[in-house]
Write an enzyme that holds these catalytic residues in place. Structure first.
Site, PDB file in Angstrom:
ATOM      1  NE  ARG A  17     -18.470  11.878   4.034  1.00  0.00           N
ATOM      2  CZ  ARG A  17     -17.267  12.282   3.423  1.00  0.00           C
ATOM      3  NH1 ARG A  17     -16.242  11.162   3.874  1.00  0.00           N
ATOM      4  NH2 ARG A  17     -16.878  13.195   2.821  1.00  0.00           N
ATOM      5  CE  LYS A  98      -6.419   6.559   1.141  1.00  0.00           C
ATOM      6  NZ  LYS A  98      -7.802   7.589   1.294  1.00  0.00           N
ATOM      7  CG  ASP A 246     -11.715  11.322  -3.175  1.00  0.00           C
ATOM      8  OD1 ASP A 246     -12.226  10.622  -2.281  1.00  0.00           O
ATOM      9  OD2 ASP A 246     -10.868  11.790  -3.156  1.00  0.00           O
TER      10      ASP A 246
END
Length: 343
Positions: A17, A98, A246
């Site tokens: 984040r 990604k 993850d």
């Protein structure tokens, strides 16, 4: 065995984040991982070399004093990503791009709608020695959420791997036997990351006896036969599969809501949980390869030289952690006992 020492591991897939959240997430990962591949799905997403370098500086500024942790930066592919964007990213030291199908997961609205149009970008990644990291799920609403990984393999993954044969591809956070079988059979240069939650849990752990929002992630937990396939392949020691937590933090109120966010915040317990899984499988001798060697080798990076030790000691994951902004977050495995602890 009551103690195990391994080369210091890396986390090849996580979410930090941004802003004040970094003070929590970077420290949690830096406690036991030397490097981590940082996902670019911020708002707005990290789509350029310039944005990646800026984000890297914010991450480095959030490291605990004395930490040697280093983030491995990525950029976010969109329908507008150009070959020049890839070349610029390479020059800036970005190692990978990604690809999120639009709408597949948290903050993926800017993701790819027209995969076919990105093949020149895939070629550019290969030409520049960069990796393609794929969230491998289709997003068509008529396709059952439990089938979206298999459908992505059939519709897209086979073509990507075949049409760009010199491109290194990581099938991120795989959840199905279909994905295991695909990666095992694929050419060299195709690998996968596996999360702690998909090794430890199946969909019963999310839905049986009540909805458990803190076990909700994307790709969603699957049936136990898929979980067992993941466990068997890490037990085998195949170098095509390596650690990617993850870890994905969301404040408690964003998980415990009428439309809860997807993601398990596992950074505080992930290494210990992986160790517990390998112990359960009678395969502690395979932990170091999975956690510390295979990912670095696949990325073409040097293996770490420092070591870490885990001891067989029970401890309880806290029920809640207070974020820098004062909000609570519930860590993965909250309130449960783990049988291994970082020394």
């Amino acid at each position: 065995m009551n103690e195990i020492t391994i080369i210091k591991p890396d986390d090849w897939h996580l979410h930090f984040r941004d802003q004040d959240m970094l003070l929590e997430t970077v420290a949690a990962t830096a406690r036991c991982f030397e490097r981590a591949v940082v996902m670019p799905n911020l708002v707005p997403p990290v789509t350029t070399a310039e944005l990646a370098l800026s984000y890297k500086e914010r991450i480095l500024a959030a490291r605990p004093a004395g930490s040697t942790f280093m983030p491995v930066m990525t950029i976010y592919l969109t329908d507008k990503t150009s070959v020049q964007d890839i070349q610029d990213a390479k020059k800036a030291g970005v190692l990978a791009a990604k690809m999120y199908p639009a709408g597949a997961t948290t903050n993926s609205d800017s993701g790819v709608n027209s995969l076919e149009s990105l093949y020149p970008v895939f070629e550019a990644l290969a030409d520049n020695g960069m990796l393609l990291l794929i969230h491998g799920e289709v997003t068509q609403k008529h396709i059952d959420i439990f089938d979206r990984e298999k459908e992505f393999i059939d519709q897209h993954m086979v073509n990507i791997v075949d049409r760009v044969p010199n491109l290194k591809v990581v099938f991120e956070h795989i959840t199905t036997k279909d994905a295991v079988d695909f990666v095992l059979a694929a050419r060299d240069g195709v690998a996968a990351t596996i999360t702690p939650q998909h090794l430890l849990l199946n969909r019963n752990d999310m839905l049986d006896g009540g909805v458990r929002p803190h076990n909700y992630c994307l790709p969603v937990l699957k049936r136990s036969t898929h979980q067992q396939a993941l466990r068997e392949v890490v037990k085998s020691g195949s170098p095509k599969f390596f650690l990617g937590t993850d870890s994905a933090p969301h404040a408690k109120h964003r998980k415990e809501s009428d439309c809860g966010c997807a993601g398990c915040y596992s950074a505080w317990s992930a290494l210990e949980l992986y160790t517990q899984v390998f112990d359960e499988l009678g395969a502690l001798d395979k932990l170091e390869g999975f956690a510390s060697l295979y990912g670095a080798d696949f990325y073409g990076l040097p293996r770490n030289t420092e070591k870490v030790t885990l001891v067989r000691e029970s401890w309880e994951v806290p029920n809640s952690i207070t974020l820098p902004n004062g909000e609570p977050i519930v860590p993965f495995f909250a309130g449960k006992q783990i049988s291994w602890k970082l020394k």
